[in-house]
Design an enzyme around this catalytic site. Structure first.
Site, PDB file in Angstrom:
ATOM      1  N   HIS A 112       0.845  -1.190   0.000  1.00 26.52           N
ATOM      2  CA  HIS A 112       0.000   0.000   0.000  1.00 26.52           C
ATOM      3  C   HIS A 112       0.882   1.243   0.000  1.00 26.52           C
ATOM      4  O   HIS A 112       1.730   1.396   0.873  1.00 26.52           O
ATOM      5  CB  HIS A 112      -0.917   0.018   1.242  1.00 26.52           C
ATOM      6  N   TYR A 118      -9.396   5.739   7.095  1.00 32.44           N
ATOM      7  CA  TYR A 118      -9.537   6.106   8.512  1.00 32.44           C
ATOM      8  C   TYR A 118     -10.525   7.261   8.567  1.00 32.44           C
ATOM      9  O   TYR A 118     -10.320   8.288   7.913  1.00 32.44           O
ATOM     10  CB  TYR A 118      -8.204   6.582   9.088  1.00 32.44           C
ATOM     11  N   LYS A 140       0.846  -0.084  14.984  1.00 28.40           N
ATOM     12  CA  LYS A 140       2.258  -0.155  15.383  1.00 28.40           C
ATOM     13  C   LYS A 140       2.589  -1.388  16.212  1.00 28.40           C
ATOM     14  O   LYS A 140       3.766  -1.712  16.406  1.00 28.40           O
ATOM     15  CB  LYS A 140       2.624   1.103  16.196  1.00 28.40           C
ATOM     16  N   TYR A 170       3.889   6.828   9.974  1.00 33.90           N
ATOM     17  CA  TYR A 170       3.026   5.701   9.618  1.00 33.90           C
ATOM     18  C   TYR A 170       3.850   4.586   8.959  1.00 33.90           C
ATOM     19  O   TYR A 170       3.651   3.402   9.277  1.00 33.90           O
ATOM     20  CB  TYR A 170       1.910   6.168   8.667  1.00 33.90           C
TER      21      TYR A 170
END
Ligand code: APR
Ligand code: PHB
Length: 398
Positions: A76, A205, A301, A393
């Protein structure tokens, strides 16, 4: 298989941390025994986030378990933020000079690691009961456990506590020797797995006045969705229809229109917390992964932090055994915590930005919601702000 009563590194826990650590050590001929309290099927039944940073992928490659990941994982290059009825793409690849993440379920990572260890014929004790840690403040640590009604002692040089948040390892450390930082969030995530095509080719999101929502996936035919929910909500209140309606409400019109629903094949409510234990080393006991820290899943994470701990610990143990150098072991805790706190901060920031908080909280109520909208407006208009988000990220360097 006869389980030895002596090894170099005793690993408590056969989740991603314990399995990845043992795989990396095995490549250097370092002996390990893994003690796991559950069965293999139980370990594989846990549904967890699967967004892998490139450094995590590289570790799995080094461990020799990345073949299926490269075949089935989904690279991605970005994700969408959804707020105010519109979606805005965060272009990870452009903002980070070419980095990306790979979507590949944690269950599959664990499955690959388990199969690899089994192929090497290395000793793993599943359904090990009454595990207790001894002597790790001295030079001869030992682990006691019961298996099939038989009591055993495992003598070792070092113990790796890879047994998660509720494990025995951290609990074995004297309270005066450890500091535990915790923040519990006033809501949960209701997660649904469905055999339906994902609503979009990247993750979404969403910050909505009714609460957070996330559209994720496991493959092109298996989708993973979440909505923020009250921890007082019994799961029974969330029928599939109620869930799909709430998810649609929290998405932009195009995504709501495109959403393909179906029966849930897994549905559960998970609490969110931020937790860090300091230090992460106690004599010859080293904590790694969820045993030492928990992050809210918003930033995906958890698995990646477990991987970075394992990177530092495997490197230190290899230096010790192969090169007779102890610096890595000495600096293990500080090196892990430097990265853990940065990832914890990002996860806390992203969670605070995307969820609805009660009036009693600093970022809560109508004013908190307006502040979130202002930050999101700024974020999508600022290349600098998006770069900061993207760098965190995709994962900060080891
Ligand atoms: N004795 C032996 N094994 C134990 C004990 C014990 N007393 N307590 C727990 N375990 C086992 C659990 O059954 C589990 O299989 O330790 C393992 C810990 O695995 P995880 O909880 O998955 O933790 P970790 O391997 O660090 O992986 C971190 O998992 O929870 C997610 O979001 C987290 O993605 C992150 C990843
Ligand atoms: C998931 O696919 O389960 C997932 C993805 C991204 C997140 C959290 C969970 O931030």
């Amino acid at each position: 298989m006869k389980i030895p009563d002596r090894t170099q590194v005793a690993i408590i826990g056969a989740g991603p941390s314990g399995l990845l650590l043992s795989a990396l050590l095995a490549r250097e001929g370092i002996e390990t025994v893994i003690l796991e309290q559950r069965s293999p099927d139980y370990v594989l039944s846990r549904i967890r986030a699967g967004v892998l940073e490139q450094t995590t992928v590289q570790l799995l490659e080094r461990a020799g378990v990345a073949e299926r990941l490269h075949r089935e994982g989904l690279p991605h290059d970005g994700f969408d933020l959804c707020f105010g009825g519109a979606r805005h793409r965060i272009d990870l690849k452009r903002l980070t000079g070419g980095k990306h993440v790979v979507v590949y379920g944690q269950t599959e990572v664990t499955r690959d690691l388990m199969a690899h260890r089994q192929s090497l014929g290395l000793p793993t004790v599943y359904e090990a009961e009454e595990v207790s840690l001894h002597g790790f403040d001295g030079a001869q640590p030992m682990v006691r456990y019961v298996h099939q009604g038989q009591a055993h002692e495992l003598h070792c040089d070092y113990i790796a506590g890879c047994d998660g948040f509720h494990g025995v390892s951290r609990a074995s450390v004297p309270p005066r020797a450890i500091t535990q930082h915790e923040r519990v969030y006033p809501f949960g995530w209701l997660g649904v797995l469905s055999r339906t095509p994902p609503v979009a080719h990247e993750l979404i999101y969403s910050n909505h006045e009714r609460g957070f929502a996330l559209c994720s996936m496991r493959s092109h035919t298996l989708s993973r969705y979440y909505v923020q929910c009250s921890l007082q909500d019994p799961l029974e209140n969330w029928s599939d229809d109620v869930f799909w309606d709430e998810l649609r409400t929290r998405l932009d019109p195009a995504a709501a229109q495109a959403l393909i629903t179906g029966p849930s094949i897994e549905k559960s409510i998970a609490p969110l917390r931020s937790f860090v234990a300091e230090p992460m080393r106690f004599g010859r006991l080293f904590l790694a992964g969820d045993a030492a820290h928990i992050v809210p899943p918003t930033g995906a994470k958890g698995l990646n932090l477990a991987a970075s701990d394992v990177h530092y610990l495997s490197t230190a143990l290899i230096e010790h055994y192969v090169e007779d150098r102890g610096a890595g072991l000495e600096h293990y805790s500080a090196r892990c915590l430097a990265r853990v706190w940065k990832a914890s901060r990002f996860s806390w920031w992203f969670t605070s930005l995307m969820h609805r908080f009660p009036q009693t909280e600093l970022s809560g109520g109508p004013m908190g919601y307006r502040m979130q909208q202002a930050e999101l407006d700024y974020l999508v208009q600022s290349e600098a702000a998006q770069t900061v988000m993207a760098e965190n990220y995709v994962g900060l360097p080891f």
